[in-house]
Motif scaffolding. Structure first.
Motif, PDB file in Angstrom:
ATOM      1  N   LEU A  27       0.826  -1.203   0.000  1.00  0.00           N
ATOM      2  CA  LEU A  27       0.000   0.000   0.000  1.00  0.00           C
ATOM      3  C   LEU A  27       0.863   1.257   0.000  1.00  0.00           C
ATOM      4  CD1 LEU A  27      -2.881   1.100   0.072  1.00  0.00           C
ATOM      5  CD2 LEU A  27      -2.772   1.027   2.575  1.00  0.00           C
ATOM      6  N   ALA A  28       1.977   1.224   0.711  1.00  0.00           N
ATOM      7  CA  ALA A  28       2.885   2.377   0.730  1.00  0.00           C
ATOM      8  C   ALA A  28       3.414   2.665  -0.666  1.00  0.00           C
ATOM      9  CB  ALA A  28       4.038   2.129   1.692  1.00  0.00           C
ATOM     10  N   GLY A  29       3.813   1.623  -1.380  1.00  0.00           N
ATOM     11  CA  GLY A  29       4.304   1.813  -2.746  1.00  0.00           C
ATOM     12  C   GLY A  29       3.225   2.342  -3.674  1.00  0.00           C
ATOM     13  N   LEU A  34       0.933   6.876  -6.714  1.00  0.00           N
ATOM     14  CA  LEU A  34      -0.213   7.727  -7.052  1.00  0.00           C
ATOM     15  C   LEU A  34       0.010   9.161  -6.599  1.00  0.00           C
ATOM     16  CD1 LEU A  34      -3.142   5.303  -6.188  1.00  0.00           C
ATOM     17  CD2 LEU A  34      -2.446   6.099  -8.451  1.00  0.00           C
ATOM     18  N   ASP A  35       0.633   9.335  -5.446  1.00  0.00           N
ATOM     19  CA  ASP A  35       0.933  10.671  -4.940  1.00  0.00           C
ATOM     20  C   ASP A  35       1.905  11.398  -5.876  1.00  0.00           C
ATOM     21  OD1 ASP A  35       0.886  12.854  -3.247  1.00  0.00           O
ATOM     22  OD2 ASP A  35       2.377  12.029  -1.871  1.00  0.00           O
ATOM     23  N   LEU A  36       2.919  10.694  -6.344  1.00  0.00           N
ATOM     24  CA  LEU A  36       3.854  11.303  -7.295  1.00  0.00           C
ATOM     25  C   LEU A  36       3.150  11.716  -8.581  1.00  0.00           C
ATOM     26  CD1 LEU A  36       7.053   9.110  -6.998  1.00  0.00           C
ATOM     27  CD2 LEU A  36       6.818  11.512  -6.430  1.00  0.00           C
ATOM     28  N   CYS A  37       2.329  10.821  -9.099  1.00  0.00           N
ATOM     29  CA  CYS A  37       1.588  11.148 -10.327  1.00  0.00           C
ATOM     30  C   CYS A  37       0.679  12.358 -10.114  1.00  0.00           C
ATOM     31  CB  CYS A  37       0.765   9.950 -10.788  1.00  0.00           C
ATOM     32  SG  CYS A  37       1.769   8.587 -11.384  1.00  0.00           S
ATOM     33  N   GLY A  38       0.012  12.398  -8.984  1.00  0.00           N
ATOM     34  CA  GLY A  38      -0.869  13.527  -8.682  1.00  0.00           C
ATOM     35  C   GLY A  38      -0.121  14.834  -8.548  1.00  0.00           C
ATOM     36  N   ASN A  39       1.019  14.799  -7.898  1.00  0.00           N
ATOM     37  CA  ASN A  39       1.809  16.020  -7.747  1.00  0.00           C
ATOM     38  C   ASN A  39       2.378  16.495  -9.079  1.00  0.00           C
ATOM     39  OD1 ASN A  39       2.136  17.111  -4.936  1.00  0.00           O
ATOM     40  ND2 ASN A  39       2.435  14.940  -4.555  1.00  0.00           N
ATOM     41  N   TRP A  40       2.877  15.571  -9.880  1.00  0.00           N
ATOM     42  CA  TRP A  40       3.393  15.968 -11.183  1.00  0.00           C
ATOM     43  C   TRP A  40       2.275  16.493 -12.074  1.00  0.00           C
ATOM     44  CZ3 TRP A  40       8.054  16.580 -13.540  1.00  0.00           C
ATOM     45  CH2 TRP A  40       9.167  16.243 -12.776  1.00  0.00           C
ATOM     46  N   TRP A  41       1.128  15.835 -12.053  1.00  0.00           N
ATOM     47  CA  TRP A  41       0.002  16.283 -12.870  1.00  0.00           C
ATOM     48  C   TRP A  41      -0.478  17.663 -12.409  1.00  0.00           C
ATOM     49  CZ3 TRP A  41      -5.300  16.942 -11.623  1.00  0.00           C
ATOM     50  CH2 TRP A  41      -6.114  17.178 -12.740  1.00  0.00           C
ATOM     51  N   GLY A  42      -0.569  17.852 -11.085  1.00  0.00           N
ATOM     52  CA  GLY A  42      -1.045  19.128 -10.553  1.00  0.00           C
ATOM     53  C   GLY A  42      -0.084  20.284 -10.766  1.00  0.00           C
ATOM     54  N   ASN A  43       1.197  19.989 -10.900  1.00  0.00           N
ATOM     55  CA  ASN A  43       2.193  21.051 -11.066  1.00  0.00           C
ATOM     56  C   ASN A  43       2.709  21.169 -12.490  1.00  0.00           C
ATOM     57  OD1 ASN A  43       2.592  22.097  -8.306  1.00  0.00           O
ATOM     58  ND2 ASN A  43       3.106  19.964  -7.890  1.00  0.00           N
ATOM     59  N   TRP A  44       2.167  20.388 -13.410  1.00  0.00           N
ATOM     60  CA  TRP A  44       2.699  20.359 -14.764  1.00  0.00           C
ATOM     61  C   TRP A  44       2.647  21.723 -15.447  1.00  0.00           C
ATOM     62  CZ3 TRP A  44       5.988  17.465 -16.991  1.00  0.00           C
ATOM     63  CH2 TRP A  44       6.154  17.524 -18.368  1.00  0.00           C
ATOM     64  N   HIS A  45       1.568  22.470 -15.233  1.00  0.00           N
ATOM     65  CA  HIS A  45       1.455  23.773 -15.900  1.00  0.00           C
ATOM     66  C   HIS A  45       2.530  24.742 -15.414  1.00  0.00           C
ATOM     67  CE1 HIS A  45      -0.952  24.258 -12.265  1.00  0.00           C
ATOM     68  NE2 HIS A  45      -0.770  25.552 -12.373  1.00  0.00           N
ATOM     69  N   TRP A  46       2.895  24.656 -14.135  1.00  0.00           N
ATOM     70  CA  TRP A  46       3.981  25.510 -13.636  1.00  0.00           C
ATOM     71  C   TRP A  46       5.321  25.073 -14.209  1.00  0.00           C
ATOM     72  CZ3 TRP A  46       1.659  24.781  -8.243  1.00  0.00           C
ATOM     73  CH2 TRP A  46       0.694  25.754  -8.007  1.00  0.00           C
ATOM     74  N   ARG A  56      11.259  22.215  -6.834  1.00  0.00           N
ATOM     75  CA  ARG A  56      10.250  22.000  -5.779  1.00  0.00           C
ATOM     76  C   ARG A  56       9.804  20.547  -5.728  1.00  0.00           C
ATOM     77  NH1 ARG A  56       5.548  25.464  -7.190  1.00  0.00           N
ATOM     78  NH2 ARG A  56       4.589  24.188  -5.604  1.00  0.00           N
ATOM     79  N   LEU A  57       9.746  19.891  -6.873  1.00  0.00           N
ATOM     80  CA  LEU A  57       9.282  18.508  -6.926  1.00  0.00           C
ATOM     81  C   LEU A  57      10.410  17.493  -6.763  1.00  0.00           C
ATOM     82  CD1 LEU A  57       6.685  18.610  -9.818  1.00  0.00           C
ATOM     83  CD2 LEU A  57       6.239  18.335  -7.393  1.00  0.00           C
ATOM     84  N   LEU A  58      11.636  17.935  -6.848  1.00  0.00           N
ATOM     85  CA  LEU A  58      12.763  17.008  -6.798  1.00  0.00           C
ATOM     86  C   LEU A  58      12.833  16.209  -5.499  1.00  0.00           C
ATOM     87  CD1 LEU A  58      15.150  15.924  -8.369  1.00  0.00           C
ATOM     88  CD2 LEU A  58      16.538  17.743  -7.353  1.00  0.00           C
ATOM     89  N   PRO A  59      12.735  16.815  -4.297  1.00  0.00           N
ATOM     90  CA  PRO A  59      12.798  15.999  -3.073  1.00  0.00           C
ATOM     91  C   PRO A  59      11.676  14.970  -2.984  1.00  0.00           C
ATOM     92  CG  PRO A  59      13.065  18.318  -2.536  1.00  0.00           C
ATOM     93  CD  PRO A  59      12.674  18.242  -3.982  1.00  0.00           C
ATOM     94  N   LEU A  60      10.462  15.356  -3.353  1.00  0.00           N
ATOM     95  CA  LEU A  60       9.332  14.428  -3.316  1.00  0.00           C
ATOM     96  C   LEU A  60       9.532  13.299  -4.320  1.00  0.00           C
ATOM     97  CD1 LEU A  60       6.471  13.734  -2.304  1.00  0.00           C
ATOM     98  CD2 LEU A  60       5.619  15.085  -4.209  1.00  0.00           C
ATOM     99  N   THR A  61      10.034  13.633  -5.484  1.00  0.00           N
ATOM    100  CA  THR A  61      10.257  12.620  -6.508  1.00  0.00           C
ATOM    101  C   THR A  61      11.330  11.627  -6.080  1.00  0.00           C
ATOM    102  OG1 THR A  61       9.588  14.187  -8.220  1.00  0.00           O
ATOM    103  CG2 THR A  61      10.852  12.265  -8.927  1.00  0.00           C
ATOM    104  N   LEU A  62      12.426  12.128  -5.529  1.00  0.00           N
ATOM    105  CA  LEU A  62      13.491  11.232  -5.067  1.00  0.00           C
ATOM    106  C   LEU A  62      13.006  10.324  -3.943  1.00  0.00           C
ATOM    107  CD1 LEU A  62      16.566  13.635  -5.142  1.00  0.00           C
ATOM    108  CD2 LEU A  62      15.999  11.789  -6.736  1.00  0.00           C
ATOM    109  N   PHE A  63      12.251  10.881  -3.003  1.00  0.00           N
ATOM    110  CA  PHE A  63      11.708  10.067  -1.922  1.00  0.00           C
ATOM    111  C   PHE A  63      10.724   9.035  -2.467  1.00  0.00           C
ATOM    112  CE2 PHE A  63       8.490   9.349   1.424  1.00  0.00           C
ATOM    113  CZ  PHE A  63       9.312   8.683   2.328  1.00  0.00           C
ATOM    114  N   ALA A  69      10.932   1.850  -5.078  1.00  0.00           N
ATOM    115  CA  ALA A  69      12.001   0.890  -5.375  1.00  0.00           C
ATOM    116  C   ALA A  69      12.263  -0.054  -4.211  1.00  0.00           C
ATOM    117  CB  ALA A  69      13.279   1.634  -5.734  1.00  0.00           C
ATOM    118  N   SER A  70      11.974   0.367  -2.991  1.00  0.00           N
ATOM    119  CA  SER A  70      12.260  -0.488  -1.840  1.00  0.00           C
ATOM    120  C   SER A  70      11.089  -1.384  -1.447  1.00  0.00           C
ATOM    121  CB  SER A  70      12.670   0.368  -0.642  1.00  0.00           C
ATOM    122  OG  SER A  70      11.619   1.211  -0.240  1.00  0.00           O
ATOM    123  N   THR A  71       9.939  -1.267  -2.113  1.00  0.00           N
ATOM    124  CA  THR A  71       8.789  -2.086  -1.713  1.00  0.00           C
ATOM    125  C   THR A  71       9.025  -3.577  -1.958  1.00  0.00           C
ATOM    126  OG1 THR A  71       7.714  -1.685  -3.844  1.00  0.00           O
ATOM    127  CG2 THR A  71       7.058  -0.286  -2.004  1.00  0.00           C
TER     128      THR A  71
END
Length: 92
Positions: A27-29, A34-46, A56-63, A69-71
């Motif tokens: 579930l964490a994975g 889904l959270d990454l996809c949502g954040n990228w989709w929501g910030n795509w216009h910026w 701004r998205l780099l730390p969230l994406t790396l995490f 990858a660790s799931t």
């Protein structure tokens, strides 16, 4: 709607992972992907208007990549540990 559902999903993931449940790891994975996809989709216009907003998205994406990858390795370790502890229990 999805970001509101994270109010329930994130604490659920924390509890399940804290209890070392295989379901929590999967579930964490899924939630992180889904959270990454949502954040990228929501910030795509910026990002199209100002690519420096990628920082701004780099730390969230790396995490998120780390979590996703660790799931599989975590799932294998928990499955092996669970199987070993079940065989060690005496039969009643």
């Amino acid at each position: 709607m999805f970001f509101l559902s994270l109010v329930v999903l994130d604490p659920l993931v924390v509890v399940l992972v804290g209890l070392v449940r295989r379901e929590g790891i999967g579930l964490a994975g899924a939630v992180m992907a889904l959270d990454l996809c949502g954040n990228w989709w929501g910030n795509w216009h910026w990002l199209r208007d100002d690519p420096s907003q990628l920082l701004r998205l780099l730390p969230l994406t790396l995490f998120g990549v780390f979590v996703v990858a660790s799931t599989l390795p975590l799932h294998r370790v928990v499955a092996r540990t669970t199987a070993r502890s079940e065989t060690a229990l005496p039969s009643a």
